[in-house]
Design a protein around this motif. Sequence first.
Motif, PDB file in Angstrom:
ATOM      1  N   MET A  35      54.114  52.489  29.197  1.00 30.82           N
ATOM      2  CA  MET A  35      54.336  51.654  28.087  1.00 30.82           C
ATOM      3  C   MET A  35      53.414  52.107  27.040  1.00 30.82           C
ATOM      4  SD  MET A  35      55.810  48.180  29.658  1.00 30.82           S
ATOM      5  CE  MET A  35      55.928  47.450  28.112  1.00 30.82           C
ATOM      6  N   ALA A  36      52.073  52.100  27.392  1.00 33.60           N
ATOM      7  CA  ALA A  36      50.990  52.473  26.536  1.00 33.60           C
ATOM      8  C   ALA A  36      51.232  53.880  25.822  1.00 33.60           C
ATOM      9  CB  ALA A  36      49.726  52.398  27.269  1.00 33.60           C
ATOM     10  N   ALA A  37      51.991  54.591  26.744  1.00 34.55           N
ATOM     11  CA  ALA A  37      52.244  56.347  26.102  1.00 34.55           C
ATOM     12  C   ALA A  37      53.448  56.475  25.377  1.00 34.55           C
ATOM     13  CB  ALA A  37      52.233  57.301  27.212  1.00 34.55           C
ATOM     14  N   GLY A  38      54.330  55.213  25.462  1.00 36.16           N
ATOM     15  CA  GLY A  38      55.480  55.251  24.781  1.00 36.16           C
ATOM     16  C   GLY A  38      56.685  55.387  25.472  1.00 36.16           C
ATOM     17  N   ARG A  39      56.546  55.679  26.881  1.00 41.72           N
ATOM     18  CA  ARG A  39      57.439  56.297  27.676  1.00 41.72           C
ATOM     19  C   ARG A  39      58.432  54.803  27.902  1.00 41.72           C
ATOM     20  NH1 ARG A  39      55.491  59.942  32.381  1.00 41.72           N
ATOM     21  NH2 ARG A  39      57.944  59.791  32.641  1.00 41.72           N
ATOM     22  N   VAL A  40      59.664  55.158  28.287  1.00 42.76           N
ATOM     23  CA  VAL A  40      60.595  54.098  28.945  1.00 42.76           C
ATOM     24  C   VAL A  40      60.314  53.885  30.277  1.00 42.76           C
ATOM     25  CG1 VAL A  40      62.745  53.300  29.181  1.00 42.76           C
ATOM     26  CG2 VAL A  40      62.029  54.748  27.240  1.00 42.76           C
ATOM     27  N   VAL A  41      60.261  52.671  30.553  1.00 40.20           N
ATOM     28  CA  VAL A  41      59.746  51.989  32.148  1.00 40.20           C
ATOM     29  C   VAL A  41      61.256  51.617  32.534  1.00 40.20           C
ATOM     30  CG1 VAL A  41      58.679  50.300  33.374  1.00 40.20           C
ATOM     31  CG2 VAL A  41      57.697  51.251  31.315  1.00 40.20           C
ATOM     32  N   PRO A  42      61.284  51.857  33.981  1.00 34.30           N
ATOM     33  CA  PRO A  42      62.476  51.518  34.640  1.00 34.30           C
ATOM     34  C   PRO A  42      63.038  50.010  34.192  1.00 34.30           C
ATOM     35  CG  PRO A  42      61.353  52.842  35.954  1.00 34.30           C
ATOM     36  CD  PRO A  42      60.629  52.631  34.771  1.00 34.30           C
ATOM     37  N   GLY A  43      63.975  49.726  34.007  1.00 34.03           N
ATOM     38  CA  GLY A  43      64.419  48.390  33.716  1.00 34.03           C
ATOM     39  C   GLY A  43      64.561  47.962  32.202  1.00 34.03           C
ATOM     40  N   GLN A  44      64.107  48.761  31.515  1.00 32.48           N
ATOM     41  CA  GLN A  44      63.939  48.714  30.149  1.00 32.48           C
ATOM     42  C   GLN A  44      65.225  49.615  29.342  1.00 32.48           C
ATOM     43  OE1 GLN A  44      60.204  49.763  28.545  1.00 32.48           O
ATOM     44  NE2 GLN A  44      59.282  47.663  28.611  1.00 32.48           N
ATOM     45  N   VAL A  45      65.736  49.151  28.229  1.00 29.35           N
ATOM     46  CA  VAL A  45      66.798  49.904  27.481  1.00 29.35           C
ATOM     47  C   VAL A  45      66.091  51.290  26.810  1.00 29.35           C
ATOM     48  CG1 VAL A  45      68.077  49.994  25.633  1.00 29.35           C
ATOM     49  CG2 VAL A  45      67.781  47.816  26.828  1.00 29.35           C
ATOM     50  N   ASP A  46      66.792  52.207  27.088  1.00 33.33           N
ATOM     51  CA  ASP A  46      66.542  53.610  26.487  1.00 33.33           C
ATOM     52  C   ASP A  46      67.056  53.840  25.463  1.00 33.33           C
ATOM     53  OD1 ASP A  46      65.481  56.319  26.196  1.00 33.33           O
ATOM     54  OD2 ASP A  46      65.894  57.078  28.149  1.00 33.33           O
ATOM     55  N   ARG A  47      66.401  53.459  24.295  1.00 28.22           N
ATOM     56  CA  ARG A  47      67.152  53.840  23.011  1.00 28.22           C
ATOM     57  C   ARG A  47      67.608  55.063  22.597  1.00 28.22           C
ATOM     58  NH1 ARG A  47      63.128  49.730  21.759  1.00 28.22           N
ATOM     59  NH2 ARG A  47      64.331  47.737  21.683  1.00 28.22           N
ATOM     60  N   GLU A  48      66.784  56.111  23.108  1.00 28.33           N
ATOM     61  CA  GLU A  48      67.246  57.515  22.777  1.00 28.33           C
ATOM     62  C   GLU A  48      68.311  57.878  23.583  1.00 28.33           C
ATOM     63  OE1 GLU A  48      65.045  61.858  22.734  1.00 28.33           O
ATOM     64  OE2 GLU A  48      63.934  60.248  23.530  1.00 28.33           O
ATOM     65  N   TRP A  49      68.274  57.711  24.929  1.00 24.36           N
ATOM     66  CA  TRP A  49      69.523  57.974  25.783  1.00 24.36           C
ATOM     67  C   TRP A  49      70.752  57.293  25.318  1.00 24.36           C
ATOM     68  CZ3 TRP A  49      71.334  61.091  28.835  1.00 24.36           C
ATOM     69  CH2 TRP A  49      72.525  60.912  29.844  1.00 24.36           C
ATOM     70  N   ALA A  50      70.695  55.897  24.827  1.00 26.49           N
ATOM     71  CA  ALA A  50      72.018  55.253  24.288  1.00 26.49           C
ATOM     72  C   ALA A  50      72.404  56.053  23.120  1.00 26.49           C
ATOM     73  CB  ALA A  50      71.394  53.558  24.206  1.00 26.49           C
ATOM     74  N   MET A  51      71.556  56.381  22.356  1.00 27.62           N
ATOM     75  CA  MET A  51      72.164  56.964  21.184  1.00 27.62           C
ATOM     76  C   MET A  51      72.634  58.328  21.572  1.00 27.62           C
ATOM     77  SD  MET A  51      69.764  58.630  17.957  1.00 27.62           S
ATOM     78  CE  MET A  51      69.002  59.899  19.110  1.00 27.62           C
ATOM     79  N   LEU A  52      71.985  59.173  22.201  1.00 24.92           N
ATOM     80  CA  LEU A  52      72.795  60.624  22.719  1.00 24.92           C
ATOM     81  C   LEU A  52      73.889  60.302  23.632  1.00 24.92           C
ATOM     82  CD1 LEU A  52      69.287  62.270  24.034  1.00 24.92           C
ATOM     83  CD2 LEU A  52      70.632  62.797  21.935  1.00 24.92           C
ATOM     84  N   ALA A  53      74.076  59.610  24.543  1.00 21.59           N
ATOM     85  CA  ALA A  53      75.207  58.904  25.287  1.00 21.59           C
ATOM     86  C   ALA A  53      76.115  58.780  24.519  1.00 21.59           C
ATOM     87  CB  ALA A  53      74.792  58.277  26.497  1.00 21.59           C
TER      88      ALA A  53
END
Length: 61
Positions: A35-53
């Motif tokens: 989370m500190a590095a800005g990566r998505v943690v399992p269980g959180q919404v991945d906004r980039e993936w939602a936009m691409l999908a």
Amino acid sequence: MTTTTPRPVPVSDRAAPVPAPPGEPIFAALAAHWMAAGRVVPGQVDREWAMLAGSCPWPRR
């Protein structure tokens, strides 16, 4: 040939809550690092993936 008929297994107490498994500190530390590095943690919404999908893969004509 011998066959058996499945029989239901009695459940002692269905209303009893299932205890949560103990937390693993190494996974908590890894999640905090991600989370500190800005990566998505399992269980959180991945906004980039939602936009691409959610977008159409074919170009518009």
